[in-house]
Structure formats: structure tokens, C-alpha cells
Design a protein around this motif. Structure first.
Motif, PDB file in Angstrom:
ATOM      1  N   GLU B  19       0.801  -1.264   0.195  1.00  0.00           N
ATOM      2  CA  GLU B  19       0.272   0.131  -0.080  1.00  0.00           C
ATOM      3  C   GLU B  19       0.937   1.200  -0.012  1.00  0.00           C
ATOM      4  O   GLU B  19       0.436   2.094  -0.758  1.00  0.00           O
ATOM      5  CB  GLU B  19      -1.022   0.104   1.268  1.00  0.00           C
ATOM      6  CG  GLU B  19      -1.950   1.156   1.186  1.00  0.00           C
ATOM      7  CD  GLU B  19      -3.101   1.207   2.029  1.00  0.00           C
ATOM      8  OE1 GLU B  19      -3.070   0.555   3.199  1.00  0.00           O
ATOM      9  OE2 GLU B  19      -4.058   1.667   1.543  1.00  0.00           O
ATOM     10  N   PHE B  20       1.777   1.179   0.792  1.00  0.00           N
ATOM     11  CA  PHE B  20       2.900   2.557   0.954  1.00  0.00           C
ATOM     12  C   PHE B  20       3.373   2.506  -0.472  1.00  0.00           C
ATOM     13  O   PHE B  20       3.374   3.877  -0.928  1.00  0.00           O
ATOM     14  CB  PHE B  20       3.950   2.329   1.915  1.00  0.00           C
ATOM     15  CG  PHE B  20       4.817   3.326   1.857  1.00  0.00           C
ATOM     16  CD1 PHE B  20       4.600   4.538   2.390  1.00  0.00           C
ATOM     17  CD2 PHE B  20       6.155   3.438   1.239  1.00  0.00           C
ATOM     18  CE1 PHE B  20       5.356   5.660   2.168  1.00  0.00           C
ATOM     19  CE2 PHE B  20       6.989   4.441   1.194  1.00  0.00           C
ATOM     20  CZ  PHE B  20       6.729   5.579   1.504  1.00  0.00           C
ATOM     21  N   LEU B  23       0.675   4.090  -3.029  1.00  0.00           N
ATOM     22  CA  LEU B  23       0.463   5.365  -2.483  1.00  0.00           C
ATOM     23  C   LEU B  23       1.652   6.490  -2.824  1.00  0.00           C
ATOM     24  O   LEU B  23       1.448   7.549  -3.054  1.00  0.00           O
ATOM     25  CB  LEU B  23      -0.083   5.559  -1.205  1.00  0.00           C
ATOM     26  CG  LEU B  23      -1.299   4.781  -0.797  1.00  0.00           C
ATOM     27  CD1 LEU B  23      -1.416   4.849   0.927  1.00  0.00           C
ATOM     28  CD2 LEU B  23      -2.462   5.471  -1.486  1.00  0.00           C
ATOM     29  N   THR B  24       2.695   6.021  -2.635  1.00  0.00           N
ATOM     30  CA  THR B  24       3.809   7.016  -2.649  1.00  0.00           C
ATOM     31  C   THR B  24       4.742   7.112  -3.746  1.00  0.00           C
ATOM     32  O   THR B  24       5.455   7.913  -4.301  1.00  0.00           O
ATOM     33  CB  THR B  24       4.562   6.734  -1.373  1.00  0.00           C
ATOM     34  OG1 THR B  24       3.890   7.154  -0.105  1.00  0.00           O
ATOM     35  CG2 THR B  24       5.903   7.726  -1.182  1.00  0.00           C
ATOM     36  N   ARG B  50       3.833  17.742  -1.137  1.00  0.00           N
ATOM     37  CA  ARG B  50       4.022  16.687  -2.053  1.00  0.00           C
ATOM     38  C   ARG B  50       5.028  15.672  -1.850  1.00  0.00           C
ATOM     39  O   ARG B  50       4.903  14.491  -2.042  1.00  0.00           O
ATOM     40  CB  ARG B  50       3.913  16.886  -3.556  1.00  0.00           C
ATOM     41  CG  ARG B  50       2.846  17.754  -4.365  1.00  0.00           C
ATOM     42  CD  ARG B  50       1.600  16.623  -4.337  1.00  0.00           C
ATOM     43  NE  ARG B  50       0.422  17.276  -4.711  1.00  0.00           N
ATOM     44  CZ  ARG B  50      -0.808  17.012  -4.311  1.00  0.00           C
ATOM     45  NH1 ARG B  50      -0.879  16.046  -3.482  1.00  0.00           N
ATOM     46  NH2 ARG B  50      -1.764  17.642  -4.613  1.00  0.00           N
ATOM     47  N   SER B  53       5.794  16.184   3.557  1.00  0.00           N
ATOM     48  CA  SER B  53       4.577  15.703   4.362  1.00  0.00           C
ATOM     49  C   SER B  53       4.409  14.333   4.095  1.00  0.00           C
ATOM     50  O   SER B  53       3.924  13.592   4.907  1.00  0.00           O
ATOM     51  CB  SER B  53       3.402  16.528   4.085  1.00  0.00           C
ATOM     52  OG  SER B  53       2.370  16.032   4.514  1.00  0.00           O
ATOM     53  N   GLN B  54       4.673  13.857   2.841  1.00  0.00           N
ATOM     54  CA  GLN B  54       4.330  12.288   2.337  1.00  0.00           C
ATOM     55  C   GLN B  54       5.468  11.597   2.588  1.00  0.00           C
ATOM     56  O   GLN B  54       5.355  10.278   2.318  1.00  0.00           O
ATOM     57  CB  GLN B  54       3.844  12.443   0.771  1.00  0.00           C
ATOM     58  CG  GLN B  54       2.520  13.149   0.869  1.00  0.00           C
ATOM     59  CD  GLN B  54       1.929  12.847  -0.590  1.00  0.00           C
ATOM     60  OE1 GLN B  54       1.813  11.546  -1.132  1.00  0.00           O
ATOM     61  NE2 GLN B  54       1.571  14.082  -1.163  1.00  0.00           N
ATOM     62  N   ASN B  55       6.680  12.078   3.173  1.00  0.00           N
ATOM     63  CA  ASN B  55       7.770  11.161   3.389  1.00  0.00           C
ATOM     64  C   ASN B  55       8.022  10.481   1.850  1.00  0.00           C
ATOM     65  O   ASN B  55       8.170   9.270   1.989  1.00  0.00           O
ATOM     66  CB  ASN B  55       7.393  10.008   4.517  1.00  0.00           C
ATOM     67  CG  ASN B  55       8.844   9.639   5.118  1.00  0.00           C
ATOM     68  OD1 ASN B  55       9.130   8.498   5.183  1.00  0.00           O
ATOM     69  ND2 ASN B  55       9.748  10.447   5.626  1.00  0.00           N
TER      70      ASN B  55
END
Lengths: 352, 352
Positions: B19-20, B23-24, B50, B53-55
Motif C-alpha cells: 500500500e505504501f 500510494l507513494t 507533495r 509531508s508524504q515522506n
């Protein structure tokens, strides 16, 4: 190149709860948790850095003082007059509680009860809201949550001009306009059961006050999310009675089980049934008064009670939903959901 | 008020990883993962929203093109001349690898080996770096990581003017200046073992190229972090030999165990010892060329190899460490660390 010594430990959901609260809530607030308070509109960069990115709530004053709604809407006659030719959606329940686990009649167990939705001329809807009482078995709440304040046919066109369409610093921080703007018109008889939303939420109170009870996403297990069969209140205008009907075909709804404010006679039973909630860290309680705005970060569980204002008895709010970012926080939350911790945590609690 | 149906599942570390990444990382990159690429300096707000915050890592071009260092530093004679009267710290190893699990002699098992630090006149240090070879048993790397590029006595004052002191859009996004600026001067013989830093990192390559191998923080268990006794290389200038000495008193260092690029004869053994790494999702490989900058988000595990440039054989970089925010992501990471998943995940892998 640092890698702090950190001996592997047993899974400790309590350490997660404690660390998050220490990092995210203002200092010295673990036993009496509160949220940060901003006294003017923040810059987009500051708000993104300190609040949205950190999934951290705050209360903002002096940000919506210019809304004409603040002086106009507490008069029911203003609203009735401005919206005299509108029809709006209003939600009816016998108890003031909708979208919550509710006992079916005749020992049918708990179901997830949706309210009876009715479309009425606004003046009639408002009269129903103002006069609604639990002890008379009829409470009305306009709370459609479908972008009702802005959308065509929502019925609120004539008063849209009384508030801003967006919160400019939030739109700039998020890089987008609100995905939905909703209006909430009720009185002190209505409450909203614990739930979470997949949105960043700015919740502006116009009349009366709202009392939020907040639980951070990482305390998911304290909510005892269980599956309930979906049901719907059906209201008979002839008899004035409600019937609670299970949906056909059956549908299961996962929902928070905890009532944070049970009646005194239910409290001991609730503590036994939901020990992680009642014996865990203190929920964060925030009262949002008319003219104030709560930033409620995405995925935070919230339960809401309200008081009508002194003038017209109404509690009115407008909230702005911005699309959340589905990122590492969301992935971690989903992973957390997949972990069974109740047994261990209950043992930890009783060992405290 | 939405609460998507989500039946509780068994803990599934693989779902978190997948999932990570979905998403990323950019779309369609699960089997061949890459990072986003920005072709101009971003706005602070966009970069915060972008990426930070989203690492989420990214590679940035055309952001440091104005650094005079880009044309000056690939000439060793320029550096030697500019820094002719400076002394600098240089790190020596027999293998080009420091701060890594290393076999002690005589069956003493693995230790965490720190390099031998030496202070030398810059021209001597540079000669050692340029001539360093693993097959001759002596590799030198200037990589002090203690704000060496800026601090008093770091020895690099005379070339500070060749790069910017900060990255303006990053400082504005973070609301702070860099906590440390480090310079790295080595050749293709040096590498940096998997580790993570508690900093947001902008890594600017000036000469040569750096090949990063990245693993996201939520894939922590794939690193097989274990405790190793601290040891130090001691170099004898007389004999040209290294001795590996255990620290007294003993100290344990938790460190990543995985070598992502084992020799062919070691590969099968490594796959058996570290199945979550070698059978899991593909590591993210990014080559950063001279003039490019990598945003390496806090807590990402990274392994670094390098090639010297054609002109002087040097690989030179400057990196800017910004204080990270310790927020919900950090709390979730610590919780993840406390979970034992190896057994289950290995079973899941073998069932794939």
C-alpha cells in the motif's frame, strides 16, 4: 548516520498512544489533553507544516469573524424568510442520534440505524428542528453531508453569500478547493456518534456551540469497531411513530461501538465491555463556540454534542471538507487496523 | 460520515509495504520502482505538500546549476590549491566500507566497525583519497558528517563560497535553516552501508555520481536490524596495516544487517539469511549525477555506492540536513519496530 539504540520490544499499543500524544498535543496535556489554539488565520505554509502534515487538530479564532452569517443566522425568522421558497433535506430520529449502533425492537440486537430523510419546505423543516425533543420522540437535524450547502438543489442558495465558499489559506495549503461544503442545523437534542471521515475538515460554528470528543486515529482499537446490520428509521407522519427496519438485502456496516457518555446506570457495563476506551488515555474534548473553527484532521474519530444559542435555540455550523492525502499515515493506519491488540492491551491496562 | 467496509484481517506486513509503495511511488513502479523527478526548483508549499509531508523521495534537476563548485571541484588541483593550508578529517578503512557489520579476525564474529579517523593537511588527505584502493588495503573517504563543511575548524572555509549555505525553498518549507551541512569526498572504492538518518536530507552531487539503494521506513523488518559490538579500525602508518579493535567498555550498536550487493558466492547464503530483503519488493535504485540533488526523506534506509568523475576520479557531494518533524509517522514507525513479523512474513513469502 545515527541509529539510536532501540531494543526490540513486544508490541506495545500503549507506547504508540502515549508517544503520539506527547509528540502531537500541547505539552503537559496527557492527563488533561487539549488542542492548540490559533488566534488569527495562519499562513498556508505554517498550517500545512504544523497541523495538516502532522495530523494535529487545532482551534482557530478570528478567522471567520467577517462571515455575515454570524449575526444573521441565529434568528430563525431570518433563515425562514431568506429560504422561504426552498426545500431542504432533514433527518429525523426518535432520539437525536443517527448513524449509530441502536437496539432493534423485540431483542433483535444492535443494528446500524440511519435516520429517516425527509424533504420539506425550509420553514417547515426549521419549525420541526426548533421544536424537536427526545422526550417527545421526534428530533430533526438538517445534516445532509453531501455538499448540501453548495450543490444545485441543496436548497441553501439564498444564504450561500453569508459565508465564504472556501477558507483561502486552507485551499492554498491543500492546493485544492473544498470537495464539499455542508451545513448543519439542529438543536441541543441532536448528537453525532463516534466516526471518522476521509477528509481534512474545517468546522466553523455559526450559532450555538459544538462539543467535540476526539480520539486520534492511532487509538483505533479503543473504538471497538464492529459490524452491525444496516437499518433505517421509517417515520409515519400519520401516527408520529418510528419503525426501525433492517435493510434488504442485508448489509453489514463496520462502526464504532463506544458511547462516550453512557447513562450512569450503563457506565459499569460499558467499562467492562470497552475497557480500552474507558480505562485508556483521556479523550480530547474541545468546545467550539460561535465564530470559532476547528481543524479536525483526517481519520480522527469524533463524537459531537451541541447546544443551541440563546436567541433562537439553534446550533448551526458550516464545514469544509478538503480531500485528504492518502500517504504513509494512511498506510500505517490500515496496518494498525489489521492488528489484534485487545487481549494484550487489556492485560497491560490491568497491570498498570 | 464514511467508514469503508474493512473486515479485520491478520497482521499483514506485506499489505503495508504494498500500500505504501502504491500510494507513494509513481504509478506502475511496483516491479521497477523509481522516484519522482522535478525539473526545476519547487515552490516551498508544493514541496512540503507533495514530498516532505508524504515522506516521499524525489530527484531534482536544475536546482543547483548555479553552484560554482560544479565546474571547479572536479579538478583535484583546484581543491588542493584552495585548501592548501587547511587540515581536514579523513576516514580510513581497508575495504572502503565503514559503519557496517564486519567480521572480526580469528572467528570473533561480526562487529560494528568504525573507520580510523585521521586529521591531515588537505593536500595529503586528497592524495590518499585519489590513490585509495581496496586491493591495496587502504581506502580513504572524507565524510565526517558533523556539519564539517560549515563548522569552525572543519577545514573547508575556503570553498564554502562555491555552494549555497542552504537550499532556500527547502528552508522556507521547513521553517528552519539546515541543522548540518556535510561534504563527502571519495572515489569509487568507498560505499556507505544501509542505515537511516533522523533528518530530512537534500543530497547534492557535485562530481561523479552516487547510486542510492532505498528502502522505505515501513519496510524496517527487511533490514534485519541486529545488535553488534562496537569496534574501531586502527591504522598503523608504519606498517600500513589495519587492526580491528573492540571498544572497551563494550557497547552494542543496533545496525542493518543486509548487504544489498553480496558477491555471487555469498548470494544464496544471504537469501537464506535475509529472505524478507531478497524475496521482498524491489529496492528503489536512484542514480544521482553531478548537478542533481536527491531529496531523501527522514527515516528512509539508504545504501550508497559511487563513481568518481572522469576528470579527477573524485566523487564529491554536499548534503543539507534539516531537522525532521517527530510526528505521527515517527510514532507509527516506532510501533512497527516493536512488532515481530519475520516468521509470519517468511511464511507469506514462501506461499507467494
Amino acid at each position: 548516520m545515527d541509529d539510536k539504540p532501540s531494543t526490540p520490544r513486544k508490541p506495545r499499543i500503549h507506547s504508540l498512544w502515549q508517544e503520539f500524544r506527547e509528540l502531537t498535543l500541547p505539552s503537559s496535556s496527557y492527563s488533561s489533553p487539549a488542542v492548540d489554539r490559533l488566534h488569527s488565520p495562519p499562513s498556508p505554509l505554517h498550517f500545512l507544516r504544523r497541523f495538516i502534515s502532522q495530523n494535529k487538530p487545532c482551534l482557530i479564532t478570528n478567522s471567520i469573524s467577517h462571515f455575515p452569517a454570524l449575526s444573521l443566522w441565529s434568528s430563525p425568522s431570518y433563515l425562514s424568510s431568506a429560504l422561504s421558497s426552498s426545500s431542504v433535506s432533514v433527518q429525523l430520529t426518535p432520539t437525536g442520534l443517527a448513524d449509530s449502533p441502536t437496539l432493534l425492537p423485540d431483542g433483535g440486537g444492535l443494528c446500524f440505524a440511519s435516520p429517516h430523510a425527509l424533504r420539506l419546505p425550509f420553514p417547515d423543516a426549521l419549525e420541526l428542528i426548533v421544536s424537536g425533543r427526545r422526550d417527545r420522540g421526534l428530533v430533526a437535524y438538517a445534516q445532509a453531508q453531501d455538499d448540501c450547502f453548495r450543490k444545485d438543489g441543496g436548497g441553501f442558495d439564498a444564504i450561500r453569500i453569508d459565508v465564504d465558499d472556501e477558507i483561502p489559506w486552507m485551499s492554498e495549503a491543500m492546493g485544492s478547493f473544498p470537495d464539499a461544503v455542508n451545513i448543519w442545523i439542529g438543536n441541543g437534542e441532536s448528537a453525532t456518534w463516534f466516526h471518522k471521515d476521509h477528509y481534512e475538515n474545517l468546522y466553523a460554528v455559526i450559532c450555538g456551540e459544538k462539543r467535540f470528543t476526539l480520539i486520534p486515529p492511532c487509538e483505533f482499537h479503543r473504538m471497538y469497531v464492529r459490524e452491525y446490520p444496516a437499518a433505517e428509521y421509517v417515520y409515519s407522519e400519520d401516527t408520529g411513530d418510528f419503525e426501525l427496519r433492517l435493510e434488504e438485502p442485508k448489509r453489514q456496516v463496520p462502526w464504532c461501538s463506544v458511547d462516550p457518555y453512557p447513562s450512569p446506570e450503563d457506565l459499569e457495563r460499558m467499562k467492562r465491555e470497552f475497557p480500552l476506551y474507558f480505562n485508556g488515555p483521556k479523550p480530547i474534548e474541545v468546545t467550539v463556540k460561535a465564530g470559532e473553527m476547528l481543524y479536525l484532521p483526517s481519520m480522527w474519530f469524533h463524537h459531537v454534542q451541541q447546544n443551541g444559542d440563546e436567541r433562537g435555540g439553534l446550533a448551526v455550523a458550516v464545514n469544509y471538507w478538503y480531500d485528504m492525502q492518502f500517504d504513509i499515515k494512511y498506510a500505517y493506519f490500515n496496518f494498525l487496523q489489521s492488528i489484534q491488540v485487545e487481549q494484550e492491551s487489556e492485560e497491560l491496562l490491568s497491570a498498570d
